[in-house]
Design a protein around this motif. Structure first.
Motif, PDB file in Angstrom:
ATOM      1  N   PHE A  44       0.838  -1.194   0.000  1.00  0.00           N
ATOM      2  CA  PHE A  44       0.000   0.000   0.000  1.00  0.00           C
ATOM      3  C   PHE A  44       0.874   1.245   0.000  1.00  0.00           C
ATOM      4  O   PHE A  44       1.953   1.256   0.590  1.00  0.00           O
ATOM      5  N   VAL A  45       0.393   2.281  -0.659  1.00  0.00           N
ATOM      6  CA  VAL A  45       1.051   3.585  -0.622  1.00  0.00           C
ATOM      7  C   VAL A  45       0.282   4.419   0.390  1.00  0.00           C
ATOM      8  O   VAL A  45      -0.920   4.637   0.237  1.00  0.00           O
ATOM      9  N   VAL A  46       0.978   4.855   1.440  1.00  0.00           N
ATOM     10  CA  VAL A  46       0.361   5.709   2.447  1.00  0.00           C
ATOM     11  C   VAL A  46       1.120   7.026   2.411  1.00  0.00           C
ATOM     12  O   VAL A  46       2.336   7.052   2.558  1.00  0.00           O
ATOM     13  N   THR A  47       0.393   8.097   2.191  1.00  0.00           N
ATOM     14  CA  THR A  47       1.027   9.404   2.061  1.00  0.00           C
ATOM     15  C   THR A  47       0.260  10.442   2.869  1.00  0.00           C
ATOM     16  O   THR A  47      -0.928  10.264   3.148  1.00  0.00           O
ATOM     17  N   GLN A  97      -3.342   8.574  12.434  1.00  0.00           N
ATOM     18  CA  GLN A  97      -4.003   7.986  11.269  1.00  0.00           C
ATOM     19  C   GLN A  97      -3.157   6.876  10.646  1.00  0.00           C
ATOM     20  O   GLN A  97      -3.704   5.880  10.177  1.00  0.00           O
ATOM     21  N   MET A  98      -1.846   7.027  10.658  1.00  0.00           N
ATOM     22  CA  MET A  98      -0.990   5.951  10.141  1.00  0.00           C
ATOM     23  C   MET A  98      -1.136   4.705  11.009  1.00  0.00           C
ATOM     24  O   MET A  98      -1.160   3.589  10.488  1.00  0.00           O
ATOM     25  N   GLN A  99      -1.237   4.874  12.317  1.00  0.00           N
ATOM     26  CA  GLN A  99      -1.447   3.728  13.204  1.00  0.00           C
ATOM     27  C   GLN A  99      -2.765   3.036  12.871  1.00  0.00           C
ATOM     28  O   GLN A  99      -2.848   1.810  12.865  1.00  0.00           O
ATOM     29  N   GLU A 100      -3.796   3.817  12.582  1.00  0.00           N
ATOM     30  CA  GLU A 100      -5.095   3.238  12.204  1.00  0.00           C
ATOM     31  C   GLU A 100      -4.979   2.451  10.898  1.00  0.00           C
ATOM     32  O   GLU A 100      -5.571   1.381  10.764  1.00  0.00           O
ATOM     33  N   VAL A 101      -4.201   2.970   9.947  1.00  0.00           N
ATOM     34  CA  VAL A 101      -3.997   2.268   8.676  1.00  0.00           C
ATOM     35  C   VAL A 101      -3.272   0.950   8.919  1.00  0.00           C
ATOM     36  O   VAL A 101      -3.646  -0.085   8.364  1.00  0.00           O
ATOM     37  N   VAL A 102      -2.248   0.981   9.757  1.00  0.00           N
ATOM     38  CA  VAL A 102      -1.489  -0.231  10.080  1.00  0.00           C
ATOM     39  C   VAL A 102      -2.424  -1.313  10.600  1.00  0.00           C
ATOM     40  O   VAL A 102      -2.357  -2.466  10.170  1.00  0.00           O
ATOM     41  N   LYS A 103      -3.304  -0.947  11.496  1.00  0.00           N
ATOM     42  CA  LYS A 103      -4.250  -1.921  12.062  1.00  0.00           C
ATOM     43  C   LYS A 103      -5.263  -2.378  11.017  1.00  0.00           C
ATOM     44  O   LYS A 103      -5.567  -3.570  10.919  1.00  0.00           O
ATOM     45  N   LYS A 104      -5.774  -1.442  10.238  1.00  0.00           N
ATOM     46  CA  LYS A 104      -6.822  -1.751   9.257  1.00  0.00           C
ATOM     47  C   LYS A 104      -6.354  -2.726   8.185  1.00  0.00           C
ATOM     48  O   LYS A 104      -7.051  -3.680   7.854  1.00  0.00           O
ATOM     49  N   VAL A 105      -5.167  -2.478   7.610  1.00  0.00           N
ATOM     50  CA  VAL A 105      -4.712  -3.327   6.505  1.00  0.00           C
ATOM     51  C   VAL A 105      -3.740  -4.410   6.945  1.00  0.00           C
ATOM     52  O   VAL A 105      -3.326  -5.224   6.132  1.00  0.00           O
ATOM     53  N   VAL A 107      -0.541  -4.117   8.368  1.00  0.00           N
ATOM     54  CA  VAL A 107       0.835  -3.859   7.953  1.00  0.00           C
ATOM     55  C   VAL A 107       1.805  -4.611   8.860  1.00  0.00           C
ATOM     56  O   VAL A 107       1.704  -4.556  10.075  1.00  0.00           O
ATOM     57  N   THR A 108       2.761  -5.315   8.249  1.00  0.00           N
ATOM     58  CA  THR A 108       3.801  -6.002   9.009  1.00  0.00           C
ATOM     59  C   THR A 108       5.180  -5.399   8.743  1.00  0.00           C
ATOM     60  O   THR A 108       6.101  -5.593   9.518  1.00  0.00           O
ATOM     61  N   THR A 109       5.318  -4.694   7.623  1.00  0.00           N
ATOM     62  CA  THR A 109       6.587  -4.083   7.247  1.00  0.00           C
ATOM     63  C   THR A 109       6.304  -2.689   6.715  1.00  0.00           C
ATOM     64  O   THR A 109       5.354  -2.494   5.960  1.00  0.00           O
ATOM     65  N   MET A 110       7.138  -1.726   7.117  1.00  0.00           N
ATOM     66  CA  MET A 110       6.908  -0.349   6.693  1.00  0.00           C
ATOM     67  C   MET A 110       8.226   0.297   6.310  1.00  0.00           C
ATOM     68  O   MET A 110       9.236   0.093   6.972  1.00  0.00           O
ATOM     69  N   VAL A 111       8.206   1.070   5.232  1.00  0.00           N
ATOM     70  CA  VAL A 111       9.356   1.855   4.814  1.00  0.00           C
ATOM     71  C   VAL A 111       8.943   3.313   4.931  1.00  0.00           C
ATOM     72  O   VAL A 111       7.943   3.727   4.351  1.00  0.00           O
ATOM     73  N   HIS A 112       9.687   4.082   5.708  1.00  0.00           N
ATOM     74  CA  HIS A 112       9.361   5.499   5.893  1.00  0.00           C
ATOM     75  C   HIS A 112      10.650   6.280   6.084  1.00  0.00           C
ATOM     76  O   HIS A 112      11.587   5.792   6.705  1.00  0.00           O
ATOM     77  N   GLU A 119       8.751   4.429  14.020  1.00  0.00           N
ATOM     78  CA  GLU A 119       8.756   3.832  15.364  1.00  0.00           C
ATOM     79  C   GLU A 119       7.409   4.000  16.053  1.00  0.00           C
ATOM     80  O   GLU A 119       6.920   3.079  16.710  1.00  0.00           O
ATOM     81  N   THR A 120       6.791   5.168  15.912  1.00  0.00           N
ATOM     82  CA  THR A 120       5.478   5.407  16.508  1.00  0.00           C
ATOM     83  C   THR A 120       4.436   4.469  15.901  1.00  0.00           C
ATOM     84  O   THR A 120       3.638   3.865  16.609  1.00  0.00           O
ATOM     85  N   VAL A 121       4.467   4.360  14.591  1.00  0.00           N
ATOM     86  CA  VAL A 121       3.500   3.499  13.901  1.00  0.00           C
ATOM     87  C   VAL A 121       3.745   2.039  14.258  1.00  0.00           C
ATOM     88  O   VAL A 121       2.807   1.257  14.424  1.00  0.00           O
ATOM     89  N   ALA A 122       4.994   1.647  14.435  1.00  0.00           N
ATOM     90  CA  ALA A 122       5.323   0.252  14.778  1.00  0.00           C
ATOM     91  C   ALA A 122       4.741  -0.137  16.135  1.00  0.00           C
ATOM     92  O   ALA A 122       4.458  -1.306  16.364  1.00  0.00           O
ATOM     93  N   ARG A 123       4.518   0.832  17.002  1.00  0.00           N
ATOM     94  CA  ARG A 123       3.937   0.542  18.312  1.00  0.00           C
ATOM     95  C   ARG A 123       2.432   0.365  18.259  1.00  0.00           C
ATOM     96  O   ARG A 123       1.815   0.070  19.262  1.00  0.00           O
ATOM     97  N   ALA A 124       1.846   0.547  17.088  1.00  0.00           N
ATOM     98  CA  ALA A 124       0.378   0.437  16.953  1.00  0.00           C
ATOM     99  C   ALA A 124      -0.092  -0.980  17.219  1.00  0.00           C
ATOM    100  O   ALA A 124       0.565  -1.936  16.986  1.00  0.00           O
TER     101      ALA A 124
END
Length: 124
Positions: A44-47, A97-105, A107-112, A119-124
């Motif tokens: 997914f592209v998250v912007t 909102q990125m944390q919500e996206v991580v939970k919704k779809v 996400v197991t791996t993220m490039v940012h 790190e904040t999103v990884a704690r979601a």
């Protein structure tokens, strides 16, 4: 984040000026490796963009990904829901909102490009 700009955008940036956004060097190859590993339907592209615009920001991003050839080079699927825009009005809103996206779809791996966001999103 895989994209940069040749200039600093202003509130009055036109669609024509948007076309000058340039990918970070070799980012398409890096994204293609992620697509190869997880499969195109799982990437997914998250912007971050303007919130509450009724999907206009998503359409703008999809248009750029197509017209620039980036989606094809990276092997991205641009089906509905594969480009997600989070609100950039503040870092806190963006991260929430990125944390919500991580939970919704799932996400197991993220490039940012911002380690703090990752790190904040990884704690979601």
């Amino acid at each position: 984040a895989c994209f940069g700009r040749k200039h600093t955008p202003t509130e009055r940036e036109t669609e024509e000026e948007e076309r000058y956004a340039v990918p970070v060097a070799r980012s398409a190859e890096a994204v293609r490796a992620v697509v190869k590993r997880f499969g195109p339907l799982n990437v997914f592209v998250v912007t971050a963009g303007q919130g509450g615009d009724g999907g206009a920001e998503e359409a703008r991003v999809v248009r750029w990904l197509k017209e620039s050839g980036y989606a094809e080079k990276a092997g991205l699927v641009l089906n509905r829901g594969h480009v997600i825009v989070v609100d950039k009005r503040s870092k806190a809103i963006e991260q929430q909102q990125m944390q919500e996206v991580v939970k919704k779809v799932g996400v197991t791996t993220m490039v940012h490009s911002d380690r703090g966001v990752a790190e904040t999103v990884a704690r979601a």
